[in-house]
Every structure is written in structure tokens, then in C-alpha cells.
Design an enzyme around this catalytic site. Structure first.
Site, short mmCIF file in Angstrom:
data_model
loop_
_atom_site.label_atom_id
_atom_site.label_comp_id
_atom_site.label_asym_id
_atom_site.label_seq_id
_atom_site.Cartn_x
_atom_site.Cartn_y
_atom_site.Cartn_z
N HIS A 62 19.99 25.02 68.10
CA HIS A 62 18.77 25.34 68.85
C HIS A 62 18.47 24.22 69.83
O HIS A 62 19.27 23.31 70.02
CB HIS A 62 17.60 25.62 67.90
CG HIS A 62 17.27 24.48 66.98
ND1 HIS A 62 16.78 23.29 67.44
CD2 HIS A 62 17.40 24.35 65.65
CE1 HIS A 62 16.60 22.48 66.42
NE2 HIS A 62 16.98 23.10 65.32
N HIS A 81 19.07 20.47 68.87
CA HIS A 81 20.47 20.01 68.92
C HIS A 81 20.91 19.88 70.38
O HIS A 81 21.61 18.93 70.74
CB HIS A 81 21.41 20.99 68.22
CG HIS A 81 20.99 21.34 66.82
ND1 HIS A 81 20.64 22.61 66.45
CD2 HIS A 81 20.86 20.59 65.71
CE1 HIS A 81 20.32 22.63 65.17
NE2 HIS A 81 20.42 21.41 64.69
N CYS A 128 16.80 17.11 45.50
CA CYS A 128 16.40 18.14 46.48
C CYS A 128 17.66 18.66 47.15
O CYS A 128 18.38 17.91 47.80
CB CYS A 128 15.46 17.56 47.53
SG CYS A 128 15.18 18.73 48.88
N CYS A 185 17.70 18.30 51.05
CA CYS A 185 18.04 16.96 51.55
C CYS A 185 19.40 16.51 51.03
O CYS A 185 19.94 15.52 51.50
CB CYS A 185 17.02 15.92 51.09
SG CYS A 185 15.37 16.17 51.67
N CYS A 211 9.26 18.53 47.89
CA CYS A 211 9.86 17.74 48.98
C CYS A 211 9.10 18.12 50.25
O CYS A 211 9.04 19.30 50.59
CB CYS A 211 11.34 18.08 49.13
SG CYS A 211 12.01 17.53 50.70
N HIS A 249 11.24 20.18 52.73
CA HIS A 249 11.79 21.49 52.36
C HIS A 249 10.82 22.37 51.59
O HIS A 249 11.15 23.51 51.25
CB HIS A 249 13.12 21.31 51.61
CG HIS A 249 14.16 20.71 52.50
ND1 HIS A 249 14.42 19.36 52.52
CD2 HIS A 249 14.94 21.26 53.45
CE1 HIS A 249 15.34 19.12 53.45
NE2 HIS A 249 15.67 20.25 54.02
N LYS A 306 6.20 23.28 64.13
CA LYS A 306 7.65 23.37 64.00
C LYS A 306 8.11 24.76 64.46
O LYS A 306 7.44 25.75 64.18
CB LYS A 306 8.00 23.16 62.51
CG LYS A 306 9.37 22.66 62.31
CD LYS A 306 9.63 22.32 60.86
CE LYS A 306 11.12 22.16 60.75
NZ LYS A 306 11.67 22.18 59.46
N LYS A 354 11.52 31.12 63.27
CA LYS A 354 11.75 32.49 63.74
C LYS A 354 10.55 33.36 63.44
O LYS A 354 10.13 34.16 64.25
CB LYS A 354 12.99 33.06 63.05
CG LYS A 354 14.25 32.59 63.73
CD LYS A 354 15.42 33.52 63.42
CE LYS A 354 16.68 32.94 64.03
NZ LYS A 354 17.77 32.79 63.09
N1 MSP Z 1 24.30 16.46 59.66
C1 MSP Z 1 23.19 15.59 59.76
C2 MSP Z 1 23.49 14.44 60.70
C3 MSP Z 1 24.68 13.59 60.31
S1 MSP Z 1 24.98 12.35 61.48
C4 MSP Z 1 26.03 11.33 60.76
C5 MSP Z 1 22.00 16.35 60.30
N2 MSP Z 1 22.26 17.48 60.98
S2 MSP Z 1 21.16 18.42 61.69
O1 MSP Z 1 21.87 19.61 62.10
O2 MSP Z 1 20.03 18.59 60.84
O3 MSP Z 1 20.76 17.67 62.98
C6 MSP Z 1 19.69 16.78 63.04
C7 MSP Z 1 19.57 16.28 64.47
O4 MSP Z 1 19.47 17.38 65.39
C8 MSP Z 1 18.34 15.44 64.75
O5 MSP Z 1 18.48 14.11 64.34
C9 MSP Z 1 18.25 15.60 66.25
O6 MSP Z 1 19.24 14.85 66.89
C10 MSP Z 1 18.57 17.08 66.44
N3 MSP Z 1 17.39 17.93 66.24
C11 MSP Z 1 17.31 19.00 65.42
N4 MSP Z 1 16.07 19.56 65.55
C12 MSP Z 1 15.33 18.89 66.44
C13 MSP Z 1 14.05 19.06 67.01
N5 MSP Z 1 13.24 20.05 66.70
N6 MSP Z 1 13.67 18.17 67.95
C14 MSP Z 1 14.49 17.14 68.36
N7 MSP Z 1 15.70 16.97 67.84
C15 MSP Z 1 16.14 17.77 66.82
O7 MSP Z 1 20.89 15.87 60.15
#
Ligand code: MSP
Length: 516
Positions: free
Chosen positions: A17, A20, A125, A128, A143, A146, A300, A303
């Protein structure tokens, strides 16, 4: 100079999304910025494919494991490709190369006697994928991330003690105040380090989690997902415990800038430097931490609330470059930021009225009055010269001294908009359409046009990291071929007599979608 820029590797249990998309866009913008100032950049992103959540998601899909992992990982890669992300390496934790590095690192730490086995009872959890302390939970015992009560688990596991490194880490943060940017996150980490650190549980019994890297010293266990995932930052550089002459690691470590959101601060700022220390590796140069993008209403995205911003929908509406610019310009430096299609449309309109309008009006005018040829700068007034010098100096300063950070992309994008407004105002105030009709004002007319065109050239070069195609299109319309560089930020570089072309609008009008 070498720079290594990384994004987190993303879990594949959900669809990519806008969050990312943002961190990955930020990495690409910073890469292009560094390249413009002549630095060599290695930029990695990728997918985190192990652990319980991905495992459950695979089981629910009914697909064979490899097929499931590839399909889900490709969802991220395809989005990044569609967004023109110029990553140098896309890491997948399920790849043999990555797994080999995790195995070697575990063996190295095990052989140094830094891992111990013990029985542990704790609150786990699943979301997490971590054991929680009662103080991590809310008043209901849930948590907070979650919204679920963790399960009480008793397990024999392998542990990596952290406490003996706590003081070293505190000292490191205090003596490197810019290690974590912005500094408020360094303060947050010091808060995490105020209490003794529990041993980190680095194994999961295969009876519970089978999707992972097997522990080289006990085949009944896989490695804890974070111990595995964090290693991507060195597996992507071909690290080996014994070293090697021909690996990227020698060139790019520790010139590393990890980009991440605040959700994964502890793993990156506490676990990772201690893991590196155990491996005899210096900490990365910087952690660049950002807040969240929240949906409409400051909540946040979800959907069920209908406030999720889908990057594909945005790209269909306005293309990727305005999205890249908007995200870098609008991300708050002090907290979270809201995003919605309406806000993005406003950002798009701003670009159209600013850079888009400037380019169109000046190029159309000289196509009409000067056969599209850049006029002479001979009669530039002191004010004209000052305008160009100020713009060139501002951009030259940022490109020279800017440090990779959120502040950098925020300042640069804001200066670009400010410059566009200033030059539009200059153009309007000097009324070249009136001057054009008076033969006695020919020199003044040419000076105003030259100043506007050269300012547009400076803005086009500055905007490259955010909007590379827009930048190259503007430069091409000014008769300049190729990619811009930081050396372009000097006034009066546009050659008189150069043939310009009008071209298509950079930011065409987007109609409001009819209500669904
Ligand atoms: N897999 C772990 C990261 C491992 S790195 C060694 C993880 N993955 S995640 O899919 O949850 O991605 C988290 C990251 O996605 C956040 O740290 C950020 O970079 C990005 N984001 C996901 N949702 C976000 C928002 N709503 N806003 C900003 N960034 C976000 O954690």
C-alpha cells in the site's frame, strides 16, 4: 563516495500500500539526489518471506509454498517497477544467497558462545512474532498494535543476550547524536535502553513455525524472523564472516542509510547494532526514521473504513511522478501525516499551477515571438541576475551540503515550489506580453524571457530526484539533452540561440471522477 540506501523488506502476507510505496520512493529519491552529486549508490529493497504470519497466509492460500512466495513477492516488485524505482538489488529472504548468509552469521555467533538455550515461559504475540512483557500490553492485556491478547507459551528456545551491550549502545547514541534521524527517535531509543534488556529469543520450534532458516546447530528450530530479516542488509552486499576481496560489502559498509518507519525502530536501533557488534561489524552510518501515513480523518488506513489509498489508483489518476513529489513534500517532519485522493489531487493542481504553468506560458510566448529561440542575456538587469543567482545558490547549497534525511526532501521540494511561485510572480510582474508589443522594449523583453527560461532550467534540474521524467522533459523543451547534475546550479547557463519546443502539458487537467 559510496552510499548504501536500504528500505525495510516488506512482509508478503498483505498487498503493498501507500506506506510501502513511500519508503521505497524515498529511497529512490535519495538515490537520484546522491547520483546527481556524483556519488555511487547501491539501493536495495525486497520482501520478508518467512515467519508465522507469512506461513499462515500461505496455508490459507492453498498454493504450493514457492509459488505463493514468488507471487506475493512479485506484487511488491511489480509495484516498485511500475513506480520506476531504480533499485540495484531486490532481496528475497527465501533466496539461497540470503539464507546462506543467515546460516553463516548464526554459526559465527554460536561458535563465539554468544547464544544460549533455555526454557522460557512468556506471552507471545503472533502479530508481532515476539514475546511481550506485561508492560508492553494495554490495560486489557492486549498487544496495542494487534488488538489481541498474546498467548501464554512455554518453550525451549535459543537466546541472544543483549544486556551486556546496553551501555555500549547508549554511549554510541550519545556520541553520535545524528545516528538516528530525526533526533526525537534517538531519544525514544534511549528511553528503550533505560531498563535492562531481556535476552532476545532467536529461535522458533519448527513444530510451530516451519517457514524460516533452519538453525545450523539445531535442526528442530528455525531462526526468529527478525534475526533473519535484518541480515538482508548485509546479505545484499554479499557479506561473509571470513571476508572476501570481491564483495560489495567492502565498498559500501558502513556507508549505509537504513530507511524505516517508527514501527520498527526497536529492531533497527537496538537489536541490529548489537547483532552487528557480535559479528564484528560497525553500525550502519544512519537510521532515517519517518512517521506514518494515516487515512482520511487522521486514522489508520483500513479497508473497512474505506480510507485506504491504493498506489495503483493514484498512478492511474495522475501518474507516478506527482505522487512521488507529493509524498516527499507532504510527509510531516514531526509526526504522522494524512493522505487521501483529495489531498493528492490538490498536490497535483499545485504542481500544474506552479511548474506546469511556468513552462507552458514562457515557451508558448517565445514560440510566438522569438521563433522559439532562447534570447540573449545581454540586457539582464541587476534584479534579473539576482533572481537567477538566488535560485542557483539555494539549489547548489542543498545539493552540496544536504544530508540524506527527511528534512532534505522536505526542504528541496519546498524550495522548488517556492522558486516556481517566485518565477511565476516575476513573469507576471514584468508583463512580457506587453513588452513584446513595443519594439523599443525589445531588450527588456528578451531579458525577462531569458531570466524566466534560465530559472525554469534551474527548477527542472532541482526536481530530477522527485520527477525524473518531468525534469528531462522540461530540459528537453529547453534544448538540453541528458540527465541534470549538481554542477548545473549556476546562473545563466542557457545558451542564447538554443531552439526550444513547447511540447505537451506536464500536468494535464484531471477531471474529477464521477461519484461511484
Ligand atoms: N518485514 C518487516 C521489516 C523487516 S526489515 C529488516 C516489516 N514489514 S512491513 O511490511 O510491516 O513494513 C513496515 C514498513 O513499511 C514501515 O517501517 C514503513 O517503511 C512502511 N510502512 C508501512 N505502512 C506505513 C504507513 N502507513 N506509513 C508509512 N510507512 C509505512 O515491518
Amino acid at each position: 563516495m559510496q552510499k548504501y540506501i536500504t528500505t525495510p523488506i516488506y512482509y508478503i502476507n498483505g498487498a503493498p500500500h501507500i506506506g510501502h510505496a513511500f519508503t521505497t520512493i524515498l529511497g529512490d529519491v535519495l538515490k537520484k539526489f546522491e547520483q546527481m552529486r556524483g556519488n555511487e549508490v547501491y539501493f536495495t529493497t525486497g520482501t520478508d518471506e518467512h515467519g508465522q504470519k507469512n506461513q499462515s497466509s500461505c496455508q490459507n492460500s492453498g498454493l504450493p509454498l514457492d509459488e505463493f512466495l514468488k507471487m506475493r513477492s512479485d506484487n511488491f516488485r511489480n509495484l516498485f517497477d511500475k513506480m520506476d524505482i531504480d533499485y540495484d538489488y531486490f532481496v528475497r529472504t527465501s533466496s539461497p544467497e540470503h539464507k546462506a548468509v543467515v546460516t553463516e552469521a548464526l554459526n559465527y555467533i554460536w561458535n563465539k558462545g554468544l547464544i544460549k538455550k533455555k526454557s522460557y515461559e512468556g506471552l507471545y504475540c503472533e502479530g508481532c512474532e515476539q514475546f511481550k512483557k506485561p508492560s508492553d500490553l494495554d490495560e486489557r492485556g492486549f498487544c496495542p498494535d494487534h488488538q489481541k491478547a498474546p498467548q501464554l507459551l512455554t518453550e525451549e528456545n535459543y537466546f541472544f543476550p543483549l544486556e551486556q551491550h546496553r551501555q555500549w549502545l547508549i554511549d554510541y547514541i550519545n556520541t553520535h547524536p545524528d545516528w538516528i534521524k530525526p533526533r526525537r527517535f534517538a531519544k525514544e531509543v534511549l528511553g528503550m535502553l533505560a531498563e535492562p534488556l531481556d535476552d532476545l529469543c532467536i529461535s522458533r520450534p519448527k513444530s510451530r513455525v516451519w517457514l524460516g532458516v533452519e538453525l545450523p546447530f539445531d535442526k528442530d528450530y528455525v531462526t526468529y524472523i527478525w534475526f533473519d530479516a535484518l541480515m538482508n542488509y548485509i546479505s545484499s552486499l554479499g557479506w561473509k564472516p571470513e571476508g572476501a576481496a570481491d564483495i560489495r560489502f567492502n565498498e559500501f559498509w558502513p556507508h549505509c542509510h537504513h530507511l524505516l518507519a517508527k514501527d520498527i525502530l526497536k529492531t533497527h536501533a537496538v537489536y541490529w547494532p548489537i547483532m552487528l557488534k557480535a559479528l564484528g561489524i560497525e553500525p550502519p552510518e544512519h537510521l532515517i526514521v519517518h512517521g506514518y501515513w494515516l487515512g482520511e480523518g487522521g486514522i489508520k488506513m483500513s479497508k473497512s473504513l474505506g480510507n485506504v489509498v491504493d498506489p495503483y489508483e493514484v498512478m492511474d489518476l495522475m501518474g507516478v511522478e506527482p505522487l512521488r513529489f507529493y509524498l516527499c513534500n507532504a510527509m510531516s517532519l514531526t509526526g504522522d501525516s494524512q493522505i487521501s485522493i483529495d489531498l493528492l489531487k490538490q498536490g497535483y493542481k499545485q504542481l500544474a499551477n506552479n511548474i506546469g504553468n511556468l513552462q507552458m506560458r514562457v515557451l508558448k510566448m517565445i514560440a510566438k515571438n522569438l521563433d522559439g529561440k532562447v534570447p540573449s542575456p545581454a540586457a539582464l538587469s541587476d534584479k534579473d541576475k539576482a533572481l537567477l543567482e538566488n535560485l542557483a545558490d539555494t539549489f547548489a547549497r542543498i545539493y552540496r551540503y544536504g544530508e540524506l534525511s527527511l528534512e532534505l526532501v522536505s526542504e528541496l521540494s519546498a524550495e522548488i515550489l517556492k522558486a516556481g511561485d517566485a518565477v511565476n510572480a516575476y513573469f507576471a510582474a514584468n508583463e512580457p506580453w506587453v513588452l513584446a508589443k513595443d519594439e523599443s522594449q525589445k531588450e527588456r523583453y528578451e531579458a525577462v524571457i531569458y531570466t524566466t527560461l534560465d530559472a525554469l532550467r534551474l527548477i527542472a534540474a532541482a526536481v530530477y530526484p522527485f520527477m525524473p521524467q518531468v525534469s528531462e522533459k522540461i530540459l528537453a523543451s529547453l534544448g538540453i539533452a541528458g540527465k541534470p547534475s549538481a554542477a548545473d546550479f549556476k546562473p545563466q547557463q542557457l545558451k542564447a540561440g538554443t531552439q526550444t519546443t513547447v511540447g505537451a502539458p506536464l500536468f494535464p487537467y484531471i477531471a474529477d471522477k464521477p461519484a461511484a
